[in-house]
Motif scaffolding. Structure first.
Motif, PDB file in Angstrom:
ATOM      1  N   ASN A 205       4.550  13.185   3.143  1.00 52.53           N
ATOM      2  CA  ASN A 205       5.177  12.390   2.090  1.00 52.53           C
ATOM      3  C   ASN A 205       4.371  11.118   1.852  1.00 52.53           C
ATOM      4  N   TYR A 206       4.529  10.572   0.668  1.00 44.95           N
ATOM      5  CA  TYR A 206       3.852   9.316   0.334  1.00 44.95           C
ATOM      6  C   TYR A 206       4.925   8.298  -0.050  1.00 44.95           C
ATOM      7  N   GLN A 207       4.815   7.092   0.444  1.00 50.66           N
ATOM      8  CA  GLN A 207       5.818   6.078   0.158  1.00 50.66           C
ATOM      9  C   GLN A 207       5.138   4.747  -0.151  1.00 50.66           C
ATOM     10  N   GLU A 208       5.446   4.231  -1.312  1.00 49.84           N
ATOM     11  CA  GLU A 208       4.900   2.925  -1.681  1.00 49.84           C
ATOM     12  C   GLU A 208       5.594   1.842  -0.866  1.00 49.84           C
TER      13      GLU A 208
ATOM     14  N   PRO B 126      -2.979   2.160   5.062  1.00 44.67           N
ATOM     15  CA  PRO B 126      -4.362   1.689   5.034  1.00 44.67           C
ATOM     16  C   PRO B 126      -4.474   0.278   5.604  1.00 44.67           C
TER      17      PRO B 126
ATOM     18  N   ALA C 279       4.450  18.895   6.946  1.00 46.92           N
ATOM     19  CA  ALA C 279       5.036  18.185   5.817  1.00 46.92           C
ATOM     20  C   ALA C 279       4.339  16.843   5.657  1.00 46.92           C
TER      21      ALA C 279
ATOM     22  N   GLY D  43       0.848  -1.193   0.000  1.00 46.08           N
ATOM     23  CA  GLY D  43       0.000   0.000   0.000  1.00 46.08           C
ATOM     24  C   GLY D  43       0.876   1.232   0.000  1.00 46.08           C
ATOM     25  N   THR D  44       0.288   2.327   0.362  1.00 46.36           N
ATOM     26  CA  THR D  44       1.024   3.589   0.391  1.00 46.36           C
ATOM     27  C   THR D  44       1.030   4.126   1.810  1.00 46.36           C
TER      28      THR D  44
END
Lengths: 188, 795
Positions: free
Chosen positions: B748-751, B782, B746, B731-732
């Protein structure tokens, strides 16, 4: 497919301020297109107070509202914003910023998309007479949509949790073209 | 030499005289318009920058028309002042000429009261304010040239007319030279303003301001007819006096016929006559003529008249009307309604399942019980009251409530006047509508439950040790200024599970006490406790409502949530002497204060015992003379969150829309550990509603644990997060960094690759406007438990 331009003004702050009293340094934004065609813009805007003697500024944070973007259903502002006044198509902000200091405020708003393309205006950066040192955009699109055009080549992209992620990192951004992405609904 | 010296002295003296003869240099106190911002709806901010103020720290800013005067106090050089057009609707800018440029300088004229004008033209000392014409609304780069931006001087034109003032004095007499009430004077045509009043001398006065170049007309009338009208002319800028006298006969013949519509039993109806003069007795005339005929001689005057017969609907005239000559009426009573009982002086019945009209006061003596049961509806067409020294039981059912409805709004009166310690009223499932006062309690007691109050002014007026309990009641009202509960004289009221919206809830003083448990107040006007009154608030939600705690008050607040107010709790003071009032105290614990402009504010000092509370955003508390260290974060609480030594925290409480806590709220288990445990057997939570951790634990058990390590810590340019998770988790991850005010700074999104068990994510910290300090990060995946930690950022 209809090609309609939807204006997503995230930071067309009105700079009738004396030039260069306030600098717009960078922005870190997330755009999310939800399955119900609502569109949320959220993120941080980083400003710098260039004056030695004042600690607040007046800004306008306009919401695009036209035949492409519907009414704003939710908004929120956090940070050193002393006063927020809601108006018909914008927010009036009294923004607190210590002299000489650089700080951010966080904003979000959600609108209904009335068409199937979106344009994020970044050419207004020119009104600030200075490029954004850093701009990062994360575009999140529900898998029920197919993204057919993006303004830049994403630095990273992936799919997870039923969503498509596109990440853009830009430095010294003073674009002459706006950020346009187009999408279409995929029948299940 | 002496001659030369004499000449020099004379010259010097002359020079001094010459200089002193000139006016002193006029100090120029000035500022400039530093910012003018137009919004698209035409409103604007005008920002003034004060450059020089000399000895003045209080100034007035006056628009050129004089209609808008803005008082500014405690202003210092270098200050900015924002004038918001929405707060000064008369202050508008002139689009008709000129252009505005930023930085235009405005001087304060030294005219003794340190005023300077905005918009005045033709004065060398004060430059004309820029006009709106030509100002670009930089939001849209469109010029503002619409006519709606008018200069308020145009309004002032009205005052430049040759206005004159007229005073009309009038009275209506009967032949005994007694002045009759019930009349008014109005003026019409060319009237600019008028004000009417009646006076203790019996005369009516009307002040009229009108354009004296024309004629106006004053009219004397009762509510139904014009008695006299008269044209008035005046002299400009002078006062014109007009006087009326109107004589009427003292006795009139009042006759008529009252019949039943179904032509049965015309005999036995009543004629009811209520004089406008409250000192006159009410007349009940019983008609004993089989044809329903009656003939009365009554004094001239203003009356309200009703016709009724037992078991039928009454016929009411409603308003007071003048009876000044012979009068003959024909009235028929509607017989369609089956049973309508009348409560008259000689008749007090137990009431059930019908409509009852109250035409007289009722007295319930100490040893008597008046019972009112299901579906009874008591209508008061007149200002009558039920005086209770015994017991009244009003017992409705949820589907068949009892109702009391007032059709009379014109003067203060009370429905239940409950006296003596023997006086008691029980009310269950009752509907009260339209009363000036529902319960007046003097040393008596009241129990009300499941009742609905609508459009009443005052619910409980308690005195003399009165005692009231109210459970599960609802309140609606049109008048936000009316106070529902007024308690004094050692009275006590306990209010449980009640909802208040758009009203003023209480005024408590003189050793009275009010207690709220599990109540909510929304958008209510400020309520007040003062002068040795006291209040307890427990497990209640107070939204956009101010509670004023004035000097000599005591307040005990526990487990409540205050939000969205300008001032949630407000110490206020009457009089001019600010000071220390040690007998004013506040015990505040386990409560949540969120999104208030001021959580606690005031103008004097008392004792405050504030512990285990949450305040967000942060506010400095200075009104407690016994505890000046409230709000200084020097410790951590049970949840390892920063707090002051009283365990107060200053973090976003993470409330849901219904004001319950979200699962990750810092208020969970952050209350007083010595207080009774929450129902989930954990340390008590802050706020009106506890979070049931047993439900969360079940949820967490279903998730796979995730952990995170951040480094370096402290970090300067970049921070790296190592997210540990079980393989198969994908997920992310959303990594969010918050400051201690709960503002996300701040994201950030990380796979997360499914085949890995550790995922590394970096977050640059440069150009994000981050100051040196402690930040909190969360990592949300998630379907997984959100984890987080603290990060020190050093610039």
């Amino acid at each position: 497919m209809k090609y309609v331009f939807t204006i997503i003004l995230s930071i067309l702050f009105v700079m009738n301020l004396h030039a260069q009293r306030l600098s717009f340094i960078s922005e870190f934004l997330t755009f999310e297109l939800h399955a119900d065609s609502t569109f949320t813009t959220s993120g941080n805007y980083i400003m710098k107070n260039n004056t030695p003697d004042r600690d607040y500024f007046l800004l306008s944070y306009p919401f695009p509202q036209d035949e492409y973007m519907g009414e704003v259903t939710h908004w929120d502002i956090k940070g050193n914003v002393e006063n927020v006044r809601e108006r018909k198509t914008s927010l009036g902000l009294r923004f607190k910023l210590a002299p000489g200091m650089q700080e951010s405020f966080w904003a979000t708003y959600t609108q209904k998309c009335l068409a199937d393309s979106a344009k994020y205006i970044i050419t207004t950066t020119q009104a600030w007479k200075k490029p954004l040192e850093i701009a990062e955009y994360t575009l999140i699109v529900d898998e029920c949509f197919k993204v057919s055009a993006l303004p830049f080549e994403p630095d990273r992209q992936w799919k997870a949790d039923g969503k498509q992620y596109f990440f853009f990192h830009k430095e010294n951004l003073m674009p002459e073209k706006d950020f346009v992405f187009r999408y279409e609904y995929i029948e299940p | 030499m002496k001659k030369l010296l004499r000449v020099f002295i004379v010259f010097s003296v002359c020079l001094l005289i010459s200089l002193s003869g000139k006016s002193n240099p006029t100090p120029v106190y000035g500022g400039k318009i530093s910012h003018l911002y137009f919004f698209e709806d035409g409103e604007f901010f005008l920002e003034l920058y004060f450059m020089s103020l000399a000895d003045y720290d209080d100034i007035k800013i006056m628009s050129s028309s004089g209609l808008t005067i803005i008082d500014v106090s405690d202003v210092e050089e270098g200050d900015f002042l924002i004038i918001d057009s929405s707060e000064y609707p008369n202050l508008e800018l002139d689009p008709t000429d000129g252009y505005f440029s930023f930085g235009d300088t405005f001087n304060f004229s030294d005219n003794g009261d340190s005023e300077f004008s905005i918009g005045t033209s033709g004065n060398d000392d004060v430059r004309p304010i820029p006009s709106g014409c030509g100002i670009s609304n930089l939001t849209y780069n469109e010029p503002y040239s619409e006519s709606k931006y008018v200069y308020d001087a145009q309004v002032n034109i009205m005052q430049s007319l040759p206005v004159t003032k007229g005073v009309v004095k009038a009275a209506v007499y009967n032949l005994q030279d007694e002045i009759l009430p019930g009349f008014i004077i109005r003026a019409y045509s060319n009237v600019l303003d008028e004000s009417f009043c009646s006076s203790d001398d019996g005369f009516y006065y009307l002040n009229i301001y009108w354009d004296a170049t024309m004629e106006t007309t004053a009219m004397l009338s009762n509510l139904a007819n014009t008695i006299e009208s008269k044209a008035i002319t005046g002299t400009p800028l002078d006062t014109t006096y007009v006087s009326y006298t109107y004589n009427v006969p003292s006795i009139i013949n009042f006759s008529g016929t009252v019949v039943l519509e179904d032509q049965t039993n015309h005999e036995g109806s009543y004629v009811y006559l209520e004089s406008y003069n409250p000192n006159d007795e009410i007349l009940y005339h019983k008609i004993d003529n089989p044809d329903g005929l009656f003939a009365l001689e009554i004094s001239s005057g203003i009356y309200r008249v009703a016709y009724f017969q037992d078991h039928y609907s009454p016929n009411l005239t409603g308003n007071f009307l003048p009876y000044l000559g012979s009068k003959n009426v024909y009235k028929s009573l509607n017989t369609d309604e089956k049973v309508v009982n009348l409560i008259s002086p000689d008749r007090v019945l137990d009431l059930v399942d019908s409509t009852y009209y109250l035409f007289s006061d009722i007295y319930v003596p100490a040893d008597i019980s008046l019972d009112i049961y299901n579906n009874a509806s008591v209508v008061l067409p007149l200002p009558k009251e039920i005086e209770v020294e015994g017991m009244v039981n009003i017992i409705g059912e949820s589907n068949n409530p009892v109702s009391f409805i007032s059709d009379y709004y014109q003067s203060p009166y009370c429905l239940f006047n409950v006296k003596e310690e023997t006086g008691t009223v029980f009310s269950n499932y009752v509907h009260y509508e339209g009363f000036t006062t529902v319960y007046s309690l003097e040393s008596s007691s009241l129990e009300v439950s499941n009742s609905h109050f609508i459009d009443n002014e005052l619910i409980i007026n308690g005195n003399g040790g009165a005692c009231a309990h109210m459970d599960n009641c609802t309140f609606e009202g049109d008048n936000p200024d009316s106070t529902l509960f007024v308690l004094r004289g050692n009275s006590f009221a306990e209010i449980n599970n009640c909802v208040f919206e758009n009203m003023k809830v209480f005024d408590v003083y003189d050793n009275a006490h009010i207690r709220f448990d599990s109540c909510s107040m929304l958008n209510c006007n400020p309520s007040i406790v003062w002068n040795y009154g006291s209040i307890s608030i427990n497990y209640s939600a107070i939204d956009n409502t101010t509670i004023e705690l004035n000097r000599h008050s005591k307040s005990r607040i526990n487990h409540s949530t205050f939000l969205n107010s300008d001032y949630a709790l407000h110490y206020w003071i009457y009089g001019s002497n600010n000071g220390n009032y040690p007998d004013t105290s506040m015990l505040l614990q386990n409560s949540v204060f969120y999104n208030n402009y001021h959580h606690i504010s005031g103008s004097y000092y008392g004792n405050g015992y504030l512990c285990y509370n949450q305040f967000y955003p942060y506010e400095e508390f200075i009104y407690f003379s016994n505890a000046t260290d409230i709000g200084i974060l020097t410790s951590v609480n049970n949840n390892n969150d920063s707090c002051d030594i009283y365990h107060n925290i200053f973090m976003d409480p993470l409330l849901k829309d219904d004001l319950h806590l979200t699962w990750n709220s810092p208020c969970i288990n952050a209350g007083d550990p010595n207080a009774p445990k929450d129902p989930d057997s954990t340390i008590t939570d802050m706020g009106a509603y506890f979070y049931d951790l047993t439900a969360l634990i079940d949820e967490v058990k279903r998730t796979i644990p995730v952990s995170v390590n951040s480094f370096p810590n402290p970090a300067t340019e970049v921070v790296t997060f190592d997210i540990s998770h079980q393989k198969g988790v994908s997920g992310t991850a959303i990594i969010t960094l918050y400051n201690l005010n709960g503002v996300p700074v701040a994201t950030n999104y990380q796979e997360l690759p499914a085949l890995e068990s550790i995922t590394r994510c970096t977050m640059p910290l440069q150009n994000r406007g981050l100051a040196t300090g402690v930040y909190v990060y969360t990592i949300a995946i998630p379907g997984q438990e959100t984890v987080g930690g603290k990060l020190m950022v050093v610039k």
